[in-house]
Design a protein around this motif. Sequence first.
Motif, PDB file in Angstrom:
ATOM      1  N   GLY A  57     -16.493  13.454  15.240  1.00  0.00           N
ATOM      2  CA  GLY A  57     -15.172  12.870  15.571  1.00  0.00           C
ATOM      3  C   GLY A  57     -14.434  11.605  15.370  1.00  0.00           C
ATOM      4  N   LEU A  92     -13.942  13.435  12.327  1.00  0.00           N
ATOM      5  CA  LEU A  92     -12.877  14.261  13.313  1.00  0.00           C
ATOM      6  C   LEU A  92     -12.231  15.504  11.947  1.00  0.00           C
ATOM      7  N   VAL A 139     -19.327  16.823  22.859  1.00  0.00           N
ATOM      8  CA  VAL A 139     -19.114  15.734  23.204  1.00  0.00           C
ATOM      9  C   VAL A 139     -19.905  16.180  24.918  1.00  0.00           C
ATOM     10  N   TYR A 163     -20.688   8.797  23.312  1.00  0.00           N
ATOM     11  CA  TYR A 163     -18.695   8.982  22.902  1.00  0.00           C
ATOM     12  C   TYR A 163     -18.392   8.500  24.414  1.00  0.00           C
ATOM     13  N   PHE A 172     -15.411   7.393  23.884  1.00  0.00           N
ATOM     14  CA  PHE A 172     -14.160   8.709  23.924  1.00  0.00           C
ATOM     15  C   PHE A 172     -14.441   9.597  24.983  1.00  0.00           C
ATOM     16  N   MET A 196     -10.515  13.629  22.901  1.00  0.00           N
ATOM     17  CA  MET A 196     -11.611  14.125  21.426  1.00  0.00           C
ATOM     18  C   MET A 196     -10.246  15.576  21.012  1.00  0.00           C
ATOM     19  N   THR A 239     -10.841   3.132  15.854  1.00  0.00           N
ATOM     20  CA  THR A 239     -11.862   3.793  15.990  1.00  0.00           C
ATOM     21  C   THR A 239     -12.995   3.612  15.662  1.00  0.00           C
TER      22      THR A 239
END
Length: 251
Positions: free
Chosen positions: A143, A149, A164, A171, A176, A181, A199
């Motif tokens: 991601g 991603l 996650v 993250y 994030f 996400m 990112t």
Amino acid sequence: MDKLGLTSGAQSLRRALMVLRMLGQNQEEGLTLVQVIERVGLERSTVHRLLTCLVEEGFVERQEKGKVYRLGIDAVQLGTAGLRRMPLIDKYDALLQRLARISGDTVFFVIRQGDFCLCLQRQEGHFPVRVFTTNVGEKRLLGIGAGGLALMATLPDEEIAALVQRHAKNYAQMGFSLADMMVAVRETRQAGYSRIVDTITEGVSGVGCAFQVSPTQWAALSFGAISQRLPLARQHELGALLLQEALRQDF
């Protein structure tokens, strides 16, 4: 061959490989005996016997602190040797070179490895300012980059949420959230390719597309460039190119 199409007489080997694969997907944090049992779905005595044998042979190591299992030195050496000459890399090398020549930008080839994506190959384009956000052999959480991603978008929503959650701290440190996400994942699914801006590295953008290279393995191709070279229109142009190439691949 048995009626399931699997080689007969190789059940123990298949189970040991399943355990090794699971440990490889969780190498950073390691897995306890209970976690291995839960994830492979085998009896406790079977898993314990397999792990004991793998430890004795050097393919798995057990850390007393926390009592977690990780891949051992022999398994790591096999993996390193495989990276030096991997058929998968040979198969897509010409495609990477062609994409780099067409775009002038850096092209990355990554595969999913558990909760991470592993960079197998990187091909430089002719543009003087080159982007090396990921090195060959380096892993990143799914991601984060364009390829990662694209790979994350192939997973069911509930699996993404669990992933996650497992790495929530990492993250969060990168800015994030699960909501972020899921927005990016839905956009990727709708377009067929991913788009990222700043990112990983400020001033760097990317476009990626995932495809299957075997019945159980997903890979992704992605472009990386300075953001000035990837305005929105060119992101869509390169995304369409990657999607076209991905649809041509046949495992």
